[in-house]
Design a protein around this motif. Structure first.
Motif, PDB file in Angstrom:
ATOM      1  N   SER A  41       0.810  -1.216   0.000  1.00  0.00           N
ATOM      2  CA  SER A  41       0.000   0.000   0.000  1.00  0.00           C
ATOM      3  C   SER A  41       0.846   1.269   0.000  1.00  0.00           C
ATOM      4  CB  SER A  41      -0.926   0.005   1.225  1.00  0.00           C
ATOM      5  OG  SER A  41      -1.795  -1.110   1.173  1.00  0.00           O
ATOM      6  N   ARG A  42       2.106   1.131   0.382  1.00  0.00           N
ATOM      7  CA  ARG A  42       3.005   2.294   0.421  1.00  0.00           C
ATOM      8  C   ARG A  42       4.093   2.217  -0.653  1.00  0.00           C
ATOM      9  NH1 ARG A  42       1.941   0.971   6.053  1.00  0.00           N
ATOM     10  NH2 ARG A  42       0.858   2.735   7.033  1.00  0.00           N
ATOM     11  N   LYS A  43       4.079   1.188  -1.421  1.00  0.00           N
ATOM     12  CA  LYS A  43       5.137   0.898  -2.394  1.00  0.00           C
ATOM     13  C   LYS A  43       5.389   2.043  -3.363  1.00  0.00           C
ATOM     14  CE  LYS A  43       6.074  -2.513  -6.058  1.00  0.00           C
ATOM     15  NZ  LYS A  43       5.503  -3.689  -6.758  1.00  0.00           N
ATOM     16  N   ASP A  44       4.342   2.696  -3.846  1.00  0.00           N
ATOM     17  CA  ASP A  44       4.463   3.682  -4.918  1.00  0.00           C
ATOM     18  C   ASP A  44       4.541   5.123  -4.419  1.00  0.00           C
ATOM     19  OD1 ASP A  44       4.424   1.647  -6.804  1.00  0.00           O
ATOM     20  OD2 ASP A  44       2.245   1.705  -7.006  1.00  0.00           O
ATOM     21  N   ALA A  45       4.883   5.295  -3.155  1.00  0.00           N
ATOM     22  CA  ALA A  45       5.081   6.656  -2.644  1.00  0.00           C
ATOM     23  C   ALA A  45       6.248   7.317  -3.365  1.00  0.00           C
ATOM     24  CB  ALA A  45       5.363   6.619  -1.139  1.00  0.00           C
ATOM     25  N   ASP A  46       6.244   8.642  -3.383  1.00  0.00           N
ATOM     26  CA  ASP A  46       7.402   9.397  -3.880  1.00  0.00           C
ATOM     27  C   ASP A  46       8.402   9.472  -2.720  1.00  0.00           C
ATOM     28  OD1 ASP A  46       5.805   9.714  -6.088  1.00  0.00           O
ATOM     29  OD2 ASP A  46       5.831  11.898  -6.067  1.00  0.00           O
ATOM     30  N   GLY A 236      15.224  -4.226 -11.215  1.00  0.00           N
ATOM     31  CA  GLY A 236      14.422  -5.432 -11.382  1.00  0.00           C
ATOM     32  C   GLY A 236      13.246  -5.429 -10.416  1.00  0.00           C
ATOM     33  N   PRO A 237      12.699  -6.598 -10.123  1.00  0.00           N
ATOM     34  CA  PRO A 237      11.560  -6.685  -9.207  1.00  0.00           C
ATOM     35  C   PRO A 237      11.880  -6.099  -7.837  1.00  0.00           C
ATOM     36  CG  PRO A 237      11.874  -8.755 -10.388  1.00  0.00           C
ATOM     37  CD  PRO A 237      13.075  -7.906 -10.679  1.00  0.00           C
ATOM     38  N   VAL A 238      10.893  -5.452  -7.236  1.00  0.00           N
ATOM     39  CA  VAL A 238      11.081  -4.885  -5.901  1.00  0.00           C
ATOM     40  C   VAL A 238      10.242  -5.659  -4.902  1.00  0.00           C
ATOM     41  CG1 VAL A 238      11.635  -2.596  -6.773  1.00  0.00           C
ATOM     42  CG2 VAL A 238       9.273  -3.151  -6.254  1.00  0.00           C
ATOM     43  N   ASP A 239      10.763  -5.768  -3.688  1.00  0.00           N
ATOM     44  CA  ASP A 239      10.021  -6.398  -2.602  1.00  0.00           C
ATOM     45  C   ASP A 239      10.430  -5.724  -1.303  1.00  0.00           C
ATOM     46  OD1 ASP A 239      12.484  -7.556  -1.747  1.00  0.00           O
ATOM     47  OD2 ASP A 239      12.151  -9.276  -3.075  1.00  0.00           O
ATOM     48  N   GLU A 240       9.942  -6.253  -0.208  1.00  0.00           N
ATOM     49  CA  GLU A 240      10.197  -5.608   1.079  1.00  0.00           C
ATOM     50  C   GLU A 240      11.672  -5.601   1.462  1.00  0.00           C
ATOM     51  OE1 GLU A 240       7.251  -6.186   4.298  1.00  0.00           O
ATOM     52  OE2 GLU A 240       6.265  -7.564   2.906  1.00  0.00           O
ATOM     53  N   SER A 241      12.473  -6.476   0.840  1.00  0.00           N
ATOM     54  CA  SER A 241      13.888  -6.540   1.177  1.00  0.00           C
ATOM     55  C   SER A 241      14.723  -5.454   0.509  1.00  0.00           C
ATOM     56  CB  SER A 241      14.457  -7.914   0.795  1.00  0.00           C
ATOM     57  OG  SER A 241      14.542  -8.056  -0.621  1.00  0.00           O
ATOM     58  N   ASN A 242      14.206  -4.884  -0.595  1.00  0.00           N
ATOM     59  CA  ASN A 242      15.030  -3.907  -1.320  1.00  0.00           C
ATOM     60  C   ASN A 242      14.331  -2.584  -1.616  1.00  0.00           C
ATOM     61  OD1 ASN A 242      13.277  -4.535  -3.433  1.00  0.00           O
ATOM     62  ND2 ASN A 242      14.834  -5.553  -4.686  1.00  0.00           N
ATOM     63  N   TRP A 243      13.094  -2.413  -1.109  1.00  0.00           N
ATOM     64  CA  TRP A 243      12.362  -1.184  -1.411  1.00  0.00           C
ATOM     65  C   TRP A 243      11.449  -0.794  -0.273  1.00  0.00           C
ATOM     66  CZ3 TRP A 243      13.281   2.449  -4.734  1.00  0.00           C
ATOM     67  CH2 TRP A 243      12.303   3.418  -4.974  1.00  0.00           C
ATOM     68  N   PRO A 244      11.486   0.475   0.146  1.00  0.00           N
ATOM     69  CA  PRO A 244      12.382   1.527  -0.349  1.00  0.00           C
ATOM     70  C   PRO A 244      13.747   1.442   0.304  1.00  0.00           C
ATOM     71  CG  PRO A 244      10.988   2.421   1.362  1.00  0.00           C
ATOM     72  CD  PRO A 244      10.533   1.000   1.160  1.00  0.00           C
ATOM     73  N   SER A 245      14.759   1.917  -0.382  1.00  0.00           N
ATOM     74  CA  SER A 245      16.070   2.034   0.237  1.00  0.00           C
ATOM     75  C   SER A 245      16.068   3.239   1.176  1.00  0.00           C
ATOM     76  CB  SER A 245      17.168   2.170  -0.820  1.00  0.00           C
ATOM     77  OG  SER A 245      16.902   3.255  -1.688  1.00  0.00           O
ATOM     78  N   ALA A 246      16.983   3.237   2.106  1.00  0.00           N
ATOM     79  CA  ALA A 246      16.989   4.253   3.158  1.00  0.00           C
ATOM     80  C   ALA A 246      17.353   5.634   2.618  1.00  0.00           C
ATOM     81  CB  ALA A 246      17.982   3.848   4.252  1.00  0.00           C
ATOM     82  N   TRP A 247      16.868   6.659   3.306  1.00  0.00           N
ATOM     83  CA  TRP A 247      17.258   8.026   2.992  1.00  0.00           C
ATOM     84  C   TRP A 247      18.700   8.248   3.413  1.00  0.00           C
ATOM     85  CZ3 TRP A 247      16.749  12.318   0.414  1.00  0.00           C
ATOM     86  CH2 TRP A 247      17.320  13.497   0.892  1.00  0.00           C
ATOM     87  N   SER A 248      19.475   8.859   2.537  1.00  0.00           N
ATOM     88  CA  SER A 248      20.865   9.180   2.831  1.00  0.00           C
ATOM     89  C   SER A 248      21.152  10.591   2.356  1.00  0.00           C
ATOM     90  CB  SER A 248      21.812   8.200   2.130  1.00  0.00           C
ATOM     91  OG  SER A 248      23.153   8.678   2.171  1.00  0.00           O
ATOM     92  N   PRO A 249      21.407  11.535   3.278  1.00  0.00           N
ATOM     93  CA  PRO A 249      21.739  12.901   2.860  1.00  0.00           C
ATOM     94  C   PRO A 249      22.961  12.954   1.946  1.00  0.00           C
ATOM     95  CG  PRO A 249      21.257  12.822   5.211  1.00  0.00           C
ATOM     96  CD  PRO A 249      21.334  11.398   4.746  1.00  0.00           C
ATOM     97  N   GLU A 250      23.941  12.091   2.216  1.00  0.00           N
ATOM     98  CA  GLU A 250      25.143  12.065   1.394  1.00  0.00           C
ATOM     99  C   GLU A 250      24.815  11.601  -0.027  1.00  0.00           C
ATOM    100  OE1 GLU A 250      25.931  11.995   5.562  1.00  0.00           O
ATOM    101  OE2 GLU A 250      24.847  10.514   4.356  1.00  0.00           O
TER     102      GLU A 250
END
Length: 277
Positions: A41-46, A236-250
């Motif tokens: 339900s949150r997968k397609d957030a910006d 490639g395919p996304v799932d809970e293990s790889n999406w979303p990746s963490a926010w990184s200011p750097e």
């Protein structure tokens, strides 16, 4: 100012408004109970776009953001339900599937017309009331730019072929803002050396098309970013293990330099328009 806990309005006095319609991930419990999974339900957030543009506060821009997930109601869709891209795959006002075509709701639990109308009243209308009020406030002193900020995964085969350009600028084929604004934004993107396109797959959503009235000095433009510019973006395919990746200011810092130049171009355009009045 905002009067809802899910709606954030940061007021500035510069002639620039940034809309953030898809960064929210809040889903009320009663709606979440009808859905397949919280992650889907949150997968397609910006993802992280509100953090990406947080620097705009120092430019005295106005930012209008909804914390409600687009899977509850998409405030960048035509409230009548008419498609923004006839004949092309897209999601609706209250989406029932993800960008990849996966069902969002448990079988038989999709929102009906009455539920869609309820969601419009609770979330869609107040968001646009706030956006409209800020436009009216700033436009009282002269021309203003509305910049609608978005992002999406670089590769979504169901929506577009291949890899999306880094910067996707939309003015609905020149209808929503002066050509000089689009040219200035495009030039700022080009300096980065990264790929960009004007009115490609994304020409501007309902917000851009609804508020863009160049003859009234209200210039609206949309920026759809490919996520890879500021976060790890699986091709490639996304799932809970790889999406979303963490926010990184750097990780985001280099792209923010270009986005700062883009917003500066928007402000320079608006101020020049005001000076010419």
């Amino acid at each position: 100012m905002a009067t809802h806990d899910w709606l954030t309005v940061r007021r500035g006095d510069a002639p620039l408004i940034i809309g953030l319609p898809h960064t929210g991930t809040d889903i009320p419990d009663d709606i979440l109970a009808t859905m397949v999974s919280p992650w889907r339900s949150r997968k397609d957030a910006d993802w992280w776009v509100d953090r990406l543009y947080a620097f705009a506060e120092k430019m005295d821009a106005t930012l209008v953001r909804t914390g409600i997930s687009r899977s509850v109601i998409d405030v960048n869709r035509d409230p009548s339900g008419v498609s923004l891209y006839p004949g092309m795959t897209t999601t609706g006002l209250c989406p029932t599937e993800t960008f990849d075509g996966e069902p969002l709701y448990l079988e038989g639990r999709e929102p009906d017309e009455a539920e869609i109308a309820r969601r419009r009243e609770i979330w869609f209308t107040p968001y646009h009331d706030a956006l409209s009020a800020e436009l009216d406030r700033l436009a009282a002193d002269g021309p203003v730019v509305l910049y609608d900020a978005h992002s999406i995964r670089s590769v979504v085969p169901r929506l577009f072929e291949g890899e999306l350009p880094q910067f996707n600028i939309g003015d609905n084929d020149g209808a929503t803002c002066a050509p000089a604004l689009t040219a200035a934004v495009e030039a700022a993107c080009a300096v980065s050396g990264l790929s960009h396109v004007v009115n490609g797959r994304f020409k501007g959503g309902w917000t851009t098309r609804h508020y863009g009235r160049r003859e009234l000095g209200r210039h609206a433009i949309q920026m759809e970013l490919a996520d890879r510019g500021y976060m790890d973006d699986p091709t490639g395919p996304v799932d809970e293990s790889n999406w979303p990746s963490a926010w990184s200011p750097e990780r985001a810092a280099d792209l923010q330099k270009t986005l700062s130049a883009v917003l500066t171009a928007c402000l320079d355009f608006a101020n020049a328009q005001r000076a010419a009045k």
